[in-house]
Design a protein around this motif. Structure first.
Motif, PDB file in Angstrom:
ATOM      1  N   LEU A   1       0.808  -1.220   0.000  1.00 20.77           N
ATOM      2  CA  LEU A   1       0.000   0.000   0.000  1.00 20.77           C
ATOM      3  C   LEU A   1       0.841   1.271   0.000  1.00 20.77           C
ATOM      4  CD1 LEU A   1      -2.926  -0.933   2.428  1.00 20.77           C
ATOM      5  CD2 LEU A   1      -2.989  -0.749  -0.062  1.00 20.77           C
TER       6      LEU A   1
ATOM      7  N   LEU B   1       0.702   4.488  -7.104  1.00 20.46           N
ATOM      8  CA  LEU B   1       0.186   4.054  -8.407  1.00 20.46           C
ATOM      9  C   LEU B   1       0.504   5.119  -9.454  1.00 20.46           C
ATOM     10  CD1 LEU B   1      -3.257   2.597  -7.262  1.00 20.46           C
ATOM     11  CD2 LEU B   1      -1.226   1.314  -7.944  1.00 20.46           C
TER      12      LEU B   1
ATOM     13  N   ASN C   1      -4.665   3.548  -3.025  1.00 20.56           N
ATOM     14  CA  ASN C   1      -4.198   2.185  -3.258  1.00 20.56           C
ATOM     15  C   ASN C   1      -5.211   1.167  -2.739  1.00 20.56           C
ATOM     16  OD1 ASN C   1      -1.951   3.404  -4.267  1.00 20.56           O
ATOM     17  ND2 ASN C   1      -0.509   2.503  -2.826  1.00 20.56           N
TER      18      ASN C   1
END
Length: 365
Positions: free
Chosen positions: A190, A194, A270
Motif C-alpha cells: 500500500l 500508483l 491504493n
C-alpha cells in the motif's frame, strides 16, 4: 425502501446543518454520535434482512448450548474470535438479535471515530458509506466486516510506520475472518504509489490473473467453503462494480491533488484500487469480491469527502467558477450527491446483498 432514503436524507441534511452551517466542534461530535446510534439501532432491530439472519442467528443459539472448550472443535467454518464473542454474549441472553446490536455498535463506533478523526467532511463521508453499499455489507458479512473494522485501524499503523502493531491487528482480524491474513503483505504494497509506471503493470497483471488463473479461484473456493465448488456458480453480477470503477478512475485522475491535500490519501487510493480489483475479479468468482470489503470502507468514506473539496477547487479555478465560488461549490456537491444517490437507488433496485426490503424484529410477533 423508504427507510434507506430517509437515512440518507437525515445523514446529508443533518450533517450539513451540524457540521457545515454550525461552525462548532460540538456539531461534528453530535453528528457522528447520532449517526452512530442510528446505525447501531438499525443493525439490531431487523429481521430476515440479508444473508446473516440465516447464518448468524442460528450460530448464536448453538453457542448458547456449548462450553468454552467446545468452541475450537465445533462450527469449524466459524473463526474462534467470532465464536468467543457469541459465547460471551450467550451468557446473558438467548435473544439472537443481541449479536446484531453488538456488532452494529462495533462497526458504528469504528466508522464514526474514523470519520470524526480523519474526514474533511463528515456528512459526505456518511453519504458515501450509505450510497456505495457499505452499510449493506455490514448487515450481511458480520465476521468479515468485524475484520474490516480492525484492519481499518491497521491502516493508521501503515501511515505511522508501525509494522509490529500492524501485524498484531491483522492477526486479531483473522480471528474474526481468515481472509484478513491476505492483508499482511500490504504493509509494504500500500506504500507503492500508483504512478504511470506501476499502474499499467498492475492493471496488466490483473487482466492476466482474470484470464488464466481459474485453478487459483477453484482452490480458493475449496479453502473458503471447505468443500468442492463449481466454477460456473461463483460469479457475481458485474453492475454493482461500476460505481467502484468510476470513483477509482476519478480518484486516479485527481491523485496528485488528493495526496497534496492529505498524504494519507496515497494509501487510501491504493486501497480503493485493490478493492476494485478484487470486486472485478469477483465477477468471475464471488469469493474474491468478498476480499474487496477489507479495502473499501476506509478508502471510500475518506476519499469521497476529499474528492468533493478537490473537485470544488478545480471548478472554482475556471472562469465562471471563480466569479461565483459559493454557487460553484454548491453545484459540485449537489452533482456528486445526485450521482451517489442514483447509484444508491440502483443498489436497492438490484437488491444488493439481499437487504431490501428492510424488515424489523417486531415482525416476528
Amino acid at each position: 425502501m423508504t427507510i434507506y432514503y430517509a437515512l440518507l436524507a437525515a445523514a446529508v441534511l443533518g450533517g450539513f446543518g451540524l457540521c457545515t452551517l454550525w461552525q462548532n466542534p460540538w456539531g461534528k461530535r453530535i453528528y457522528t454520535v447520532f449517526m452512530g446510534l442510528v446505525f447501531t439501532v438499525l443493525a439490531g432491530i431487523r429481521y430476515l434482512t440479508g444473508y446473516d439472519y440465516a447464518l448468524y442467528w442460528p450460530t448464536f443459539t448453538q453457542t448458547y448450548h456449548m462450553d468454552w472448550y467446545d468452541l475450537p472443535y465445533s462450527l469449524d467454518r466459524m473463526e474462534k474470535g467470532y465464536l468467543m464473542v457469541n459465547r460471551l454474549l450467550a451468557n446473558f441472553t438467548m435473544e439472537g438479535f443481541v449479536i446484531f446490536f453488538f456488532f452494529g455498535a462495533l462497526y458504528a463506533v469504528s466508522i464514526m471515530w474514523f470519520i470524526h478523526r480523519y474526514s474533511s467532511n463528515p456528512w459526505m463521508s456518511v453519504a458515501a458509506f450509505l450510497c456505495f453499499g457499505l452499510l449493506f455489507n455490514s448487515f450481511c458479512f458480520m465476521r468479515q466486516y468485524a475484520a474490516t473494522m480492525i484492519l481499518m485501524w491497521a491502516l493508521i499503523d501503515i501511515k505511522e510506520n508501525r509494522p509490529m502493531r500492524f501485524v498484531v491487528l491483522v492477526l486479531l482480524a483473522s480471528t474474526f475472518h481468515l481472509s484478513a491474513l491476505i492483508f499482511l503483505p500490504f504493509f509494504l504494497i500500500l506504500k507503492i504509489p500508483l504512478n504511470r509506471v506501476v499502474l499499467p503493470v498492475f492493471t496488466l497483471g490483473g487482466i492476466l490473473m482474470y484470464a488464466f488463473f481459474e485453478k487459483f479461484y477453484v482452490i480458493a473456493g475449496r479453502l473458503y467453503y471447505q468443500k468442492e465448488v463449481s466454477p460456473n456458480s461463483l460469479g457475481v453480477l458485474p453492475w454493482p462494480s461500476i460505481g467502484f470503477v468510476m470513483i477509482l478512475v476519478i480518484c486516479l485522475l485527481w491523485r496528485a491533488e488528493l495526496v497534496k491535500l492529505n498524504p494519507f490519501n496515497n494509501i487510501l487510493i491504493n486501497c480503493l484500487f485493490y478493492g476494485t480489483f478484487c470486486e472485478l475479479l469477483g465477477i468471475k468468482f464471488h469469493i474474491i469480491s468478498r476480499i474487496a470489503i477489507l479495502f473499501m470502507t476506509p478508502a471510500l468514506i475518506l476519499l469521497v469527502s476529499d474528492l468533493a473539496k478537490v473537485m470544488t477547487a478545480a471548478a472554482q479555478s475556471t472562469k465562471y467558477g471563480s466569479i461565483y465560488p459559493y454557487i460553484t461549490q454548491a453545484v459540485v456537491y449537489i452533482l456528486l450527491l445526485l450521482a451517489m444517490t442514483g447509484y444508491y437507488a440502483f443498489l436497492m433496485h438490484v437488491n444488493y446483498n439481499g437487504v431490501v426490503p428492510y424488515r424489523t424484529i417486531s415482525e416476528i410477533y
